[in-house]
Design an enzyme around this catalytic site. Structure first.
Site, PDB file in Angstrom:
ATOM      1  N   MET A   1      25.939  63.179  74.467  1.00  0.00           N
ATOM      2  CA  MET A   1      25.389  63.501  75.777  1.00  0.00           C
ATOM      3  C   MET A   1      26.477  63.982  76.708  1.00  0.00           C
ATOM      4  O   MET A   1      27.525  63.364  76.826  1.00  0.00           O
ATOM      5  CB  MET A   1      24.766  62.229  76.332  1.00  0.00           C
TER       6      MET A   1
ATOM      7  N   HIS B   1      17.769  54.401  74.125  1.00  0.00           N
ATOM      8  CA  HIS B   1      18.872  54.056  73.227  1.00  0.00           C
ATOM      9  C   HIS B   1      19.341  52.634  73.490  1.00  0.00           C
ATOM     10  O   HIS B   1      19.363  52.186  74.627  1.00  0.00           O
ATOM     11  CB  HIS B   1      19.997  55.070  73.373  1.00  0.00           C
TER      12      HIS B   1
ATOM     13  N   TYR C   1      38.270  33.537  81.542  1.00  0.00           N
ATOM     14  CA  TYR C   1      39.320  33.959  80.617  1.00  0.00           C
ATOM     15  C   TYR C   1      40.031  32.724  80.074  1.00  0.00           C
ATOM     16  O   TYR C   1      40.295  31.787  80.809  1.00  0.00           O
ATOM     17  CB  TYR C   1      40.455  34.728  81.270  1.00  0.00           C
TER      18      TYR C   1
ATOM     19  N   HIS D   1      45.411  42.831  80.032  1.00  0.00           N
ATOM     20  CA  HIS D   1      46.599  42.031  80.373  1.00  0.00           C
ATOM     21  C   HIS D   1      47.562  41.987  79.186  1.00  0.00           C
ATOM     22  O   HIS D   1      48.167  40.960  78.910  1.00  0.00           O
ATOM     23  CB  HIS D   1      46.174  40.603  80.767  1.00  0.00           C
TER      24      HIS D   1
ATOM     25  N   ASN E   1      45.983  36.435  86.022  1.00  0.00           N
ATOM     26  CA  ASN E   1      46.256  37.864  85.886  1.00  0.00           C
ATOM     27  C   ASN E   1      47.759  38.082  86.067  1.00  0.00           C
ATOM     28  O   ASN E   1      48.369  37.508  86.972  1.00  0.00           O
ATOM     29  CB  ASN E   1      45.484  38.656  86.945  1.00  0.00           C
TER      30      ASN E   1
HETATM   31  C1  LIG Z   1      42.239  48.279  85.013  1.00  0.00           C
HETATM   32  C2  LIG Z   1      43.254  47.204  85.129  1.00  0.00           C
HETATM   33  C3  LIG Z   1      43.040  46.134  85.987  1.00  0.00           C
HETATM   34  C4  LIG Z   1      43.970  45.123  86.091  1.00  0.00           C
HETATM   35  N1  LIG Z   1      43.782  44.122  87.021  1.00  0.00           N
HETATM   36  C5  LIG Z   1      44.804  43.268  87.266  1.00  0.00           C
HETATM   37  C6  LIG Z   1      44.764  42.386  88.363  1.00  0.00           C
HETATM   38  O1  LIG Z   1      43.822  42.387  89.153  1.00  0.00           O
HETATM   39  N2  LIG Z   1      45.817  41.541  88.544  1.00  0.00           N
HETATM   40  C7  LIG Z   1      46.905  41.532  87.697  1.00  0.00           C
HETATM   41  O2  LIG Z   1      47.800  40.726  87.891  1.00  0.00           O
HETATM   42  N3  LIG Z   1      46.964  42.379  86.663  1.00  0.00           N
HETATM   43  C8  LIG Z   1      45.964  43.264  86.450  1.00  0.00           C
HETATM   44  N4  LIG Z   1      46.079  44.171  85.446  1.00  0.00           N
HETATM   45  C9  LIG Z   1      47.281  44.142  84.594  1.00  0.00           C
HETATM   46  C10 LIG Z   1      48.509  44.759  85.270  1.00  0.00           C
HETATM   47  O3  LIG Z   1      48.166  45.887  86.033  1.00  0.00           O
HETATM   48  C11 LIG Z   1      49.515  45.124  84.193  1.00  0.00           C
HETATM   49  O4  LIG Z   1      49.851  43.945  83.503  1.00  0.00           O
HETATM   50  C12 LIG Z   1      50.779  45.739  84.780  1.00  0.00           C
HETATM   51  O5  LIG Z   1      50.475  46.941  85.445  1.00  0.00           O
HETATM   52  C13 LIG Z   1      51.804  46.007  83.691  1.00  0.00           C
HETATM   53  O6  LIG Z   1      52.944  46.564  84.287  1.00  0.00           O
HETATM   54  P1  LIG Z   1      54.020  47.371  83.453  1.00  0.00           P
HETATM   55  O7  LIG Z   1      55.068  47.817  84.410  1.00  0.00           O
HETATM   56  O8  LIG Z   1      54.414  46.592  82.284  1.00  0.00           O
HETATM   57  O9  LIG Z   1      53.264  48.638  82.847  1.00  0.00           O
HETATM   58  P2  LIG Z   1      52.266  49.696  83.481  1.00  0.00           P
HETATM   59  O10 LIG Z   1      51.667  49.211  84.721  1.00  0.00           O
HETATM   60  O11 LIG Z   1      51.384  50.105  82.372  1.00  0.00           O
HETATM   61  O12 LIG Z   1      53.218  50.918  83.872  1.00  0.00           O
HETATM   62  C14 LIG Z   1      53.808  51.754  82.932  1.00  0.00           C
HETATM   63  C15 LIG Z   1      54.161  53.056  83.614  1.00  0.00           C
HETATM   64  O13 LIG Z   1      54.968  53.826  82.739  1.00  0.00           O
HETATM   65  C16 LIG Z   1      54.517  55.170  82.705  1.00  0.00           C
HETATM   66  N5  LIG Z   1      54.884  55.693  81.392  1.00  0.00           N
HETATM   67  C17 LIG Z   1      54.446  55.252  80.187  1.00  0.00           C
HETATM   68  N6  LIG Z   1      55.009  55.964  79.210  1.00  0.00           N
HETATM   69  C18 LIG Z   1      55.830  56.866  79.807  1.00  0.00           C
HETATM   70  C19 LIG Z   1      56.662  57.895  79.305  1.00  0.00           C
HETATM   71  N7  LIG Z   1      56.770  58.129  78.003  1.00  0.00           N
HETATM   72  N8  LIG Z   1      57.369  58.648  80.198  1.00  0.00           N
HETATM   73  C20 LIG Z   1      57.266  58.426  81.537  1.00  0.00           C
HETATM   74  N9  LIG Z   1      56.454  57.474  82.051  1.00  0.00           N
HETATM   75  C21 LIG Z   1      55.756  56.704  81.193  1.00  0.00           C
HETATM   76  C22 LIG Z   1      53.022  55.044  82.917  1.00  0.00           C
HETATM   77  O14 LIG Z   1      52.486  56.253  83.409  1.00  0.00           O
HETATM   78  C23 LIG Z   1      52.953  53.917  83.949  1.00  0.00           C
HETATM   79  O15 LIG Z   1      53.078  54.402  85.257  1.00  0.00           O
HETATM   80  C24 LIG Z   1      45.143  45.181  85.309  1.00  0.00           C
HETATM   81  C25 LIG Z   1      45.368  46.250  84.451  1.00  0.00           C
HETATM   82  C26 LIG Z   1      44.443  47.265  84.362  1.00  0.00           C
HETATM   83  C27 LIG Z   1      44.719  48.435  83.451  1.00  0.00           C
END
Ligand SMILES: Cc1cc2nc3c(=O)[nH]c(=O)nc-3n(C[C@H](O)[C@H](O)[C@H](O)COP(=O)(O)OP(=O)(O)OC[C@H]3O[C@@H](n4cnc5c(N)ncnc54)[C@H](O)[C@@H]3O)c2cc1C
Ligand SMILES: *[C@@H]1O[C@H](CO)[C@@H](O)[C@H](O)[C@H]1NC(C)=O
Ligand SMILES: *[C@@H]1O[C@H](CO)[C@@H](O)[C@H](O)[C@H]1NC(C)=O
Ligand SMILES: *[C@@H]1O[C@H](CO)[C@@H](O)[C@H](O)[C@H]1NC(C)=O
Ligand SMILES: *[C@@H]1O[C@H](CO)[C@@H](O)[C@H](O)[C@H]1NC(C)=O
Ligand SMILES: *[C@@H]1O[C@H](CO)[C@@H](O)[C@H](O)[C@H]1NC(C)=O
Ligand SMILES: *[C@@H]1O[C@H](CO)[C@@H](O)[C@H](O)[C@H]1NC(C)=O
Ligand SMILES: *[C@@H]1O[C@H](CO)[C@@H](O)[C@H](O)[C@H]1NC(C)=O
Ligand SMILES: CC(=O)N[C@H]1CO[C@H](CO)[C@@H](O)[C@@H]1O
Length: 779
Positions: free
Chosen positions: A81, A179, A636, A716, A758
């Protein structure tokens, strides 16, 4: 069963948008489709388009495919779809019968006559599957003005399937039931085009290979004129919570830092300008306003998700921190204890947590007028919890107090503007060495064990390489999936993953020789909170926005948050937020959170977190219910989880879970069931409260047994580059990758076990500490 599913899927409640299309080649005809294989039913859907209208002919058609298992002679229908145009097919007596329908209302869709469909010769039904390859002409625009944007990078088509056979399988015009299951996936229409000659060959039944006309990103620059990039002391790859904080603290120490982010800007302050129509003319983007959180999952222009990771991951400045619910819990001592897997040197987290708290203070009343809005859910759920011995506390005043507590939702938002992790941003960006740092994808590292630079897709510098000064370091902060993939592409990780890279025509030749590969458990040890939703009704009205949208089509019913982006909240709420950052839009959807310790049959303690919010993403009940009265508790399992999974890449180098990490350990499962039963144990004490999912025809045990594992995803993810001892882990006590001299990882992937709640509060405290440890190392 009445089944209500909505597109308003929260990250911690479902994963309807979790898949992204990838290119695959049909071995029977050589057609290079873009599409997905849905993980629940194992049905493959694909499309390929003629050249873009601007450059060629046939702009209104495509070639599609559906490959479906014939499970138990199953002869329900499957459909593909795009917007409201539905192409459905099913097998009948060894042949494939198909129909086109147009879905506008919540009734059985009528046959839609416009499209001209030709079944192509490589279609068949064999003993295990049916495969349909079809040309669909007059299929990209339709009455009423709808059309596919065949040049879009991130459209969201749907798949759907029904386990109930159509009424008359021989008749394409047969009546058919709604569906029974569906899902969405990201589809880069702009990529899925081939040249006219290749397309026309396939469309007329011909076979053979073809090459796409889209520009393939290459990682090498061939232009001899490209200048060498200026070397820096530190290159940090990825601007999520981990990377931004690390870049900030290291640049603050006087080092020359280059922060590379593959995505574009997010909040207004970072240069982002994407916003809701009702916010036009203000300085608030979609990523600034906490109340827009749920619209991350309903916006068809979802450019912020990484399209090459099959679970939700943010690919923009701020990473997951820019698109998450901003639920913010400061870490407890136990979260950083040796029993949680941290080396002894990490247990003194308090100074780093204090630095984080000073920089990014938590608030449980983000609205600038100090009031809380739409608290009905809190009132009802606290009535449920108090008789179980729960206490009301202010969570971040004492992070170690977690047993039987309930708290207001707590955000990393200052003055009702989403701050996570952007308070760190101005400093770090002012001190990066380059004005150009977004839209730059790090792909691999130069020459382990002594890394000399980072290879990127930036063709404006020599060979795409950003070099390090002597004694310089690389810090990888690409997130649990993104960091693992760069390591594989640099020859670091399990051999099976690096061999997949070897097979890639672009990434393969850039790998070091196999004698230099470093075998580490990159991608193993991953964990994510398994989450299960309970849906209730209560006579309090939880309706957020009174103007419910018309049902969009036969099987989608939006939940109440869907209006928040467009047309927007009621005028008074919109005006209140714009004028003073107060009111409903000052906080994200959750209202109340609670925690409880659960003794487990293996003698250890596991913890459960609950998050309550108005609305629901999915309701399954045999009884009628009042949609304005529904709310959800997501439960959770958190600290103490034993289950582990594995993540990795596939042959297309897309990152994905390889072994699901949810409830693998039987005691995890039985403990979560105990916790769910505890939550509902006092149901009868709250007048008017009814559990509708599961309803009283399904026990909690049955409910958990049949819960779709892929919807337990909480986003997470941790552990793919786990910290720990040599031989068992990927990074050492200073976050340095074993076997390298100067490559570090600072992001969620090094975290050994899930914290109480979280995780981004813990991840940011971890990054504060990691930056200090890295700076303290002798160069
Ligand atoms: C939809 C969603 C809702 C969430 N809700 C919550 C919440 O309410 N509270 C909470 O505590 N946690 C929440 N989380 C979890 C939390 O956001 C993540 O645990 C956290 O963002 C992880 O941080 P990080 O720096 O490890 O990686 P990420 O936040 O994933 O950041 C990685 C960054 O690296 C960049 N990157 C990756 N590969 C490359 C590359 N090869 N070259 C250049 N740049 C690159 C990406 O674009 C990104 O900007 C949520 C996560 C999601 C996806
Ligand atoms: C499939 O369709 C055939 C023909 O209508 C019918 O006889 C058969 O029972 C169906 N099988 C199932 C499993 O529904
Ligand atoms: C395409 O479909 C529309 C809608 O049914 C119809 O009006 C139109 O005539 C069709 N065009 C062609 C070229 O078949
Ligand atoms: C039937 O077709 C499917 C899909 O192409 C294929 O994977 C499978 O191997 C085939 N089965 C047999 C028995 O030929
Ligand atoms: C806890 O109690 C305080 C004081 O009565 C109140 O202001 C607060 O709203 C309560 N918190 C919750 C989550 O109900
Ligand atoms: C590099 O990759 C990023 C992210 O995919 C993309 O936005 C950018 O356009 C690419 N740059 C080049 C020069 O291809
Ligand atoms: C649904 O619930 C709301 C809020 O309690 C109430 O106002 C409305 O009358 C109910 N509708 C029906 C059909 O019962
Ligand atoms: C089950 O729930 C329905 C709807 O709430 C209610 O009418 C019915 O009485 C309940 N049955 C039992 C056995 O509790
Ligand atoms: C620290 C840790 O738990 N490491 C484990 C990661 O996974 C590998 C492979 O399963 C184990 O061998 C390690 O012990």
């Amino acid at each position: 069963m009445l089944l209500r599913l909505s597109l308003g899927v929260l990250p911690f409640v479902g994963s309807a948008l979790a898949q992204a299309a990838a290119q695959f080649t049909d071995p029977d005809n050589g057609i290079t489709f873009w599409g997905i294989t849905d993980v629940v039913h194992d049905v493959t859907y694909g499309y390929v388009f003629p050249p873009l209208a601007t450059s060629g002919s046939n702009p209104t058609e495509y070639i599609g495919t559906i490959v479906s298992p014939l499970v138990n002679q199953w002869n329900g229908s499957v459909c593909s779809m795009i917007d409201s145009l539905l192409v459905a097919a099913w097998p009948n007596n060894g042949e494939i019968v198909f129909t086109t329908r147009y879905a506008t209302t919540n009734v059985l869709p009528d046959v839609y006559p416009g499209p001209v469909i030709t079944t192509l010769p490589t279609s068949y039904v064999n003993s295990t599957h049916w495969k349909w390859v079809y040309r669909c002409q007059n299929c990209t625009t339709w009455v009423g003005g709808g059309s596919i944007d065949v040049n879009s990078q991130s459209a969201v088509p749907a798949w759907c399937s029904s386990t109930i056979a159509v009424d008359d399988p021989a008749d394409p015009g047969t009546s058919m039931v709604q569906h029974t299951d569906f899902g969405f996936y990201f589809f880069p229409f702009a990529e899925a085009h081939v040249s006219a000659s290749v397309y026309n060959n396939w469309a007329s039944g011909g076979t053979g290979g073809g090459t796409t006309t889209s520009t393939t990103t290459t990682t090498t620059s061939t232009g001899p004129a490209a200048p060498s990039a200026t070397p820096v002391d530190y290159i940090i790859v990825g601007a999520g919570p981990g990377g931004i904080i690390t870049a900030d603290r290291i640049s603050q120490a006087g080092k020359k830092v280059l922060l590379l982010e593959r995505g574009g800007p997010s909040t207004w302050e970072t240069g982002g300008r994407y916003t809701a129509p009702w916010l036009e003319g203000t300085d608030f983007t979609k990523f600034d306003v906490p109340g827009l959180f749920e619209s991350m999952f309903t916006d068809p222009n979802a450019f912020w998700w990484c399209k090459d990771i099959t679970v939700f991951a943010g690919c923009l400045v701020g990473g997951g921190g820019a698109v998450n619910g901003a639920l913010y819990w400061l870490p407890s001592d136990e979260d950083f204890s040796t029993s949680s897997g941290w080396p002894t040197q990490w247990t003194n987290h308090q100074p780093y947590t204090a630095a984080l708290k000073a920089r990014l203070p938590p608030t449980d009343a983000p609205s600038t007028d100090g009031k809380r809005y739409l608290e009905q859910v809190s009132n009802v759920v606290s009535q449920l919890l108090i008789p179980q011995g729960y206490r009301n506390v202010t969570i971040n005043d004492n992070p170690d107090d977690k047993d039987h507590i309930y708290v207001h939702m707590t955000l990393s938002a200052a003055n009702a503007v989403d701050q996570s992790p952007h308070t760190y941003k101005p400093l770090s960006h002012a001190q990066t060495s380059s004005s150009k740092w977004t839209h730059m994808c790090g792909t691999s590292f130069e020459t382990a064990p002594q890394i000399t630079g980072v290879k990127t897709n930036d063709t404006s510098v020599l060979n795409g390489i950003y070099p390090l000064n002597p004694g310089g370091r690389v810090i990888l902060s690409g997130g649990s999936y993104g960091s693992a993939r760069i390591l594989y592409r640099s020859g670091i990780g399990p051999t099976d993953m690096i061999e997949l890279v070897q097979g890639d025509p672009v990434a393969g030749p850039l790998l070091p020789p196999s004698s230099q590969w470093i075998n580490l458990p990159v991608g193993y040890n991953v964990s994510d909170n398994p989450s299960i939703n309970l849906v209730f009704t209560h006579p309090s009205a939880f309706l957020i926005f009174p103007s419910r949208p018309v049902l969009k089509n036969i099987f989608l019913s939006y939940d109440n948050w869907a209006d928040v982006f467009t047309p927007g909240p009621p005028a008074a709420d919109a005006a209140q937020y714009i004028a003073s950052q107060s009111g409903v839009m000052a906080q994200a959807s959750p209202r109340l959170n609670f925690w409880q310790a659960l003794g487990a049959t293996d003698g250890t303690t596991r913890w459960m977190q609950g998050t309550a919010r108005p609305g629901a993403a999915s309701v399954t009940t045999v009884y009628p219910y009042n949609e304005t009265q529904i709310f959800t508790i997501t439960a959770y399992l958190s600290s103490g989880i034993k289950s582990r999974g594995r993540l990795g890449i596939n042959a297309a180098l897309n990152a994905l879970p390889l072994v699901n990490p949810w409830l693998v350990d039987p005691v995890d499962k039985s403990t979560l069931i105990t916790g769910l039963k505890d939550i509902v144990s006092t149901l009868s004490l709250v007048p008017g409260l009814t559990l509708i999912t599961p309803d009283n025809t399904t026990t909690i045990d049955e409910y958990v047994d049949t819960y779709d594992p892929s919807t337990m995803d909480s986003n997470h993810w941790i552990g793919s580059n786990i910290i720990g001892p040599q031989g068992k882990a990927v990074v050492d006590v200073n976050t340095k990758v074993y076997g390298t001299n100067n490559l570090f990882v600072v992001d969620a992937s090094i975290v050994p076990t899930l914290p109480f709640g979280n995780p981004h509060g813990l991840i940011m405290s971890m990054a504060e500490q990691a930056a200090a440890k890295i700076l303290a190392l002798a160069t």
